[in-house]
Design a protein around this motif. Structure first.
Motif, PDB file in Angstrom:
ATOM      1  N   LEU A  92      54.037  62.629  69.773  1.00  0.00           N
ATOM      2  CA  LEU A  92      53.761  63.358  68.541  1.00  0.00           C
ATOM      3  C   LEU A  92      53.264  62.413  67.455  1.00  0.00           C
ATOM      4  CD1 LEU A  92      53.914  66.051  66.994  1.00  0.00           C
ATOM      5  CD2 LEU A  92      56.296  65.506  66.443  1.00  0.00           C
ATOM      6  N   GLU A  93      53.865  61.243  67.367  1.00  0.00           N
ATOM      7  CA  GLU A  93      53.409  60.251  66.377  1.00  0.00           C
ATOM      8  C   GLU A  93      51.982  59.797  66.670  1.00  0.00           C
ATOM      9  OE1 GLU A  93      56.689  57.521  66.988  1.00  0.00           O
ATOM     10  OE2 GLU A  93      57.419  57.897  64.943  1.00  0.00           O
ATOM     11  N   GLU A  94      51.701  59.587  67.955  1.00  0.00           N
ATOM     12  CA  GLU A  94      50.346  59.164  68.316  1.00  0.00           C
ATOM     13  C   GLU A  94      49.332  60.265  68.008  1.00  0.00           C
ATOM     14  OE1 GLU A  94      51.676  56.199  72.003  1.00  0.00           O
ATOM     15  OE2 GLU A  94      50.600  58.066  72.398  1.00  0.00           O
ATOM     16  N   GLU A  95      49.729  61.492  68.233  1.00  0.00           N
ATOM     17  CA  GLU A  95      48.812  62.604  67.944  1.00  0.00           C
ATOM     18  C   GLU A  95      48.525  62.707  66.451  1.00  0.00           C
ATOM     19  OE1 GLU A  95      50.167  66.325  69.444  1.00  0.00           O
ATOM     20  OE2 GLU A  95      48.391  67.421  68.795  1.00  0.00           O
ATOM     21  N   LEU A  96      49.548  62.489  65.626  1.00  0.00           N
ATOM     22  CA  LEU A  96      49.373  62.579  64.172  1.00  0.00           C
ATOM     23  C   LEU A  96      48.812  61.288  63.580  1.00  0.00           C
ATOM     24  CD1 LEU A  96      52.681  64.463  63.279  1.00  0.00           C
ATOM     25  CD2 LEU A  96      50.356  65.379  63.254  1.00  0.00           C
ATOM     26  N   GLY A  97      48.894  60.186  64.335  1.00  0.00           N
ATOM     27  CA  GLY A  97      48.311  58.928  63.875  1.00  0.00           C
ATOM     28  C   GLY A  97      49.156  58.189  62.867  1.00  0.00           C
ATOM     29  N   THR A  98      50.474  58.442  62.862  1.00  0.00           N
ATOM     30  CA  THR A  98      51.347  57.763  61.899  1.00  0.00           C
ATOM     31  C   THR A  98      52.782  57.820  62.393  1.00  0.00           C
ATOM     32  OG1 THR A  98      52.013  57.662  59.583  1.00  0.00           O
ATOM     33  CG2 THR A  98      51.756  59.855  60.532  1.00  0.00           C
ATOM     34  N   PRO A  99      53.593  56.790  62.088  1.00  0.00           N
ATOM     35  CA  PRO A  99      55.013  56.827  62.466  1.00  0.00           C
ATOM     36  C   PRO A  99      55.744  57.927  61.698  1.00  0.00           C
ATOM     37  CG  PRO A  99      54.318  54.584  61.946  1.00  0.00           C
ATOM     38  CD  PRO A  99      53.218  55.498  61.489  1.00  0.00           C
ATOM     39  N   LEU A 100      56.670  58.588  62.369  1.00  0.00           N
ATOM     40  CA  LEU A 100      57.488  59.620  61.735  1.00  0.00           C
ATOM     41  C   LEU A 100      58.916  59.162  61.530  1.00  0.00           C
ATOM     42  CD1 LEU A 100      56.294  62.737  63.798  1.00  0.00           C
ATOM     43  CD2 LEU A 100      55.400  61.879  61.615  1.00  0.00           C
ATOM     44  N   LEU A 101      59.306  58.069  62.242  1.00  0.00           N
ATOM     45  CA  LEU A 101      60.679  57.586  62.183  1.00  0.00           C
ATOM     46  C   LEU A 101      60.704  56.076  61.972  1.00  0.00           C
ATOM     47  CD1 LEU A 101      62.105  59.494  65.290  1.00  0.00           C
ATOM     48  CD2 LEU A 101      62.430  60.142  62.886  1.00  0.00           C
ATOM     49  N   HIS A 102      61.700  55.629  61.180  1.00  0.00           N
ATOM     50  CA  HIS A 102      62.073  54.226  61.161  1.00  0.00           C
ATOM     51  C   HIS A 102      63.211  54.078  62.175  1.00  0.00           C
ATOM     52  CE1 HIS A 102      59.629  53.285  57.688  1.00  0.00           C
ATOM     53  NE2 HIS A 102      60.249  54.204  56.953  1.00  0.00           N
ATOM     54  N   ARG A 103      62.962  53.313  63.221  1.00  0.00           N
ATOM     55  CA  ARG A 103      63.949  53.207  64.300  1.00  0.00           C
ATOM     56  C   ARG A 103      64.867  52.019  64.071  1.00  0.00           C
ATOM     57  NH1 ARG A 103      59.396  55.580  66.027  1.00  0.00           N
ATOM     58  NH2 ARG A 103      59.501  57.103  67.747  1.00  0.00           N
ATOM     59  N   GLY A 104      66.156  52.284  63.871  1.00  0.00           N
ATOM     60  CA  GLY A 104      67.158  51.227  63.731  1.00  0.00           C
ATOM     61  C   GLY A 104      67.914  51.050  65.030  1.00  0.00           C
ATOM     62  N   ARG A 105      68.888  50.132  65.035  1.00  0.00           N
ATOM     63  CA  ARG A 105      69.634  49.879  66.257  1.00  0.00           C
ATOM     64  C   ARG A 105      70.538  51.055  66.608  1.00  0.00           C
ATOM     65  NH1 ARG A 105      72.448  44.134  66.178  1.00  0.00           N
ATOM     66  NH2 ARG A 105      72.979  44.912  68.281  1.00  0.00           N
TER      67      ARG A 105
END
Length: 320
Positions: free
Chosen positions: A39-52
Motif C-alpha cells: 500500500l505504501e509503494e502504491e501511494l508512493g510514501t511511507p504511512l508508518l514510522h516503524r519502531g522496535r
C-alpha cells in the motif's frame, strides 16, 4: 488499492503494531507487513514510522487512516442496507393499476402490506391496462394489475378475479326492468365507455361487433363513477363488472345481466418473466396469492382467476 489493504492498514494503526493486528485479523504477521508495504509503494510514501515495539502514523498515514475508516464505514452501511432490504425494513413497491381495480380490490390489502412492512415505500400508479402492461414491460413498474388475458411470453400472471359485465341502464330505460338481456338488444342505445387506453373499451367494442352492431359512443371517461353518473343523467348506457354494479344506487340506475353473450371481466397481477423481483415485490405477490386467491381483500370472484376485459393472453393475471 483494495478494501483488504485498507482494512489491514486500519487494524495496524488501531493496534499500533503488526503483532496485535495479525491476531485481530487472524493473518500471519509477514502477510500483514507485506500488505502494508504494498500500500505504501502504491501511494508512493511511507504511512508508518516503524519502531522496535510499535508503529506510529506519518502525516500521510493519518490522512489515509481517516479516509480508509470512512470507506470502511461506507461499506458497512451498504452491507447493513442490503440486509435491511432483504428483511423488508426498507425498499419500494412500484405498482400500477386501473382505477376501477384499485378502488375495488386493493385498499385493505395495501393496508395489510403496509402494517407488515412500514418501511416499504408504496409507489402506486393509476392507468389503463395497456399503459400498465407497457410500464411493467419497460421495468418502470415492478408489478401491475391488468385485465386479462395478457402477453404470456412477456409476463408471469396471478389471476385473482373472474367476473362478468352487466348492462347499466337509467332506471327509466325501456329495458331496465328485464331480468337478463342479449347484447344486441342494446344496439339502439348510446354507450358511455372507458377511454381507449383501458382494456374494457376494446373488449366492449369487440363484443358489440360480434353481436352484429357498432355502438354509438356518446362519451368516454377514465373513471367508473363518472360513467355511472352519465348513465344516471340518462346520457347513455354502460357495461360494467358485477363487482362494481353491486355498489350502485338502484334508485338511479339498474344493472341487468347479459346472457347473449356473457362478457367476462378477468383481472390479474403481472410481472416480467425474465426479471429478478425485488424483495418488496416478492412479499407483495406472496400476500396477494394468499389473500386474493382465498377471496380476501374484497375480491368477489367465482374462482381463483382474475377476469377483466380481455386485452392479451395472460397466465396469472392483471387488472385494468
Amino acid at each position: 488499492m483494495d478494501v483488504h489493504a485498507l482494512r489491514t492498514f486500519v487494524e495496524v494503526a488501531r493496534h499500533q503494531g503488526f503483532t496485535r493486528a495479525s491476531e485481530a485479523l487472524h493473518v500471519t504477521q509477514p502477510a500483514i507487513s507485506k500488505t502494508v508495504r504494498a500500500l505504501e509503494e502504491e501511494l508512493g510514501t511511507p504511512l508508518l514510522h516503524r519502531g522496535r515495539r510499535s508503529v506510529k502514523l506519518t502525516d500521510a498515514g493519518r490522512i489515509v487512516l481517516e479516509r480508509a475508516q470512512a470507506v470502511l464505514d461506507g461499506l458497512r452501511v451498504i452491507e447493513q442496507e442490503v440486509v435491511e432490504l432483504a428483511a423488508l425494513r426498507r425498499g419500494r413497491l412500484r405498482m400500477g393499476m386501473p382505477p376501477i381495480v384499485g378502488v375495488t380490490f386493493f385498499p385493505r390489502l395495501l393496508a395489510e402490506y403496509h402494517r407488515a412492512h412500514p418501511g416499504i415505500e408504496l409507489e402506486l400508479t393509476e392507468e389503463g391496462s395497456h399503459e400498465i402492461e407497457a410500464r411493467v414491460a419497460s421495468r418502470a413498474l415492478d408489478v401491475g394489475a391488468v385485465v386479462l388475458p395478457t402477453d404470456e411470453k412477456t409476463f408471469e400472471t396471478l389471476p385473482f378475479v373472474h367476473d362478468e359485465l352487466r348492462a347499466v341502464l337509467h332506471r327509466n330505460h325501456p329495458l331496465a326492468g328485464r331480468k337478463a338481456l342479449a347484447l344486441r338488444e342494446l344496439a339502439g342505445s348510446p354507450f358511455v365507455l372507458y377511454r381507449p387506453e383501458f382494456a374494457l373499451h376494446g373488449h366492449i367494442l369487440d363484443a358489440c361487433r360480434r353481436a352484429g352492431f357498432k355502438p354509438a359512443v356518446v362519451s368516454e371517461s377514465s373513471h367508473w363513477d363518472f360513467i355511472v353518473a352519465m348513465v344516471a343523467a340518462d346520457i347513455g348506457i354502460a357495461l360494467l363488472p358485477q363487482t362494481i354494479c353491486s355498489r350502485l344506487d338502484e334508485r338511479q340506475v339498474r344493472a341487468v345481466p347479459l346472457t347473449e353473450p356473457a362478457i367476462p371481466w378477468d383481472v390479474g397481477l403481472i410481472w416480467r418473466r425474465d426479471r429478478h423481483l425485488p424483495p418488496a415485490t416478492r412479499a407483495w405477490l406472496d400476500l396477494c396469492e394468499r389473500r386474493l386467491a382465498a377471496g380476501g381483500a374484497g375480491a368477489r370472484s367465482r374462482g381463483r382467476g382474475a377476469r377483466q376485459e380481455p386485452a392479451q393472453p395472460a397466465r396469472r393475471g392483471g387488472g385494468r
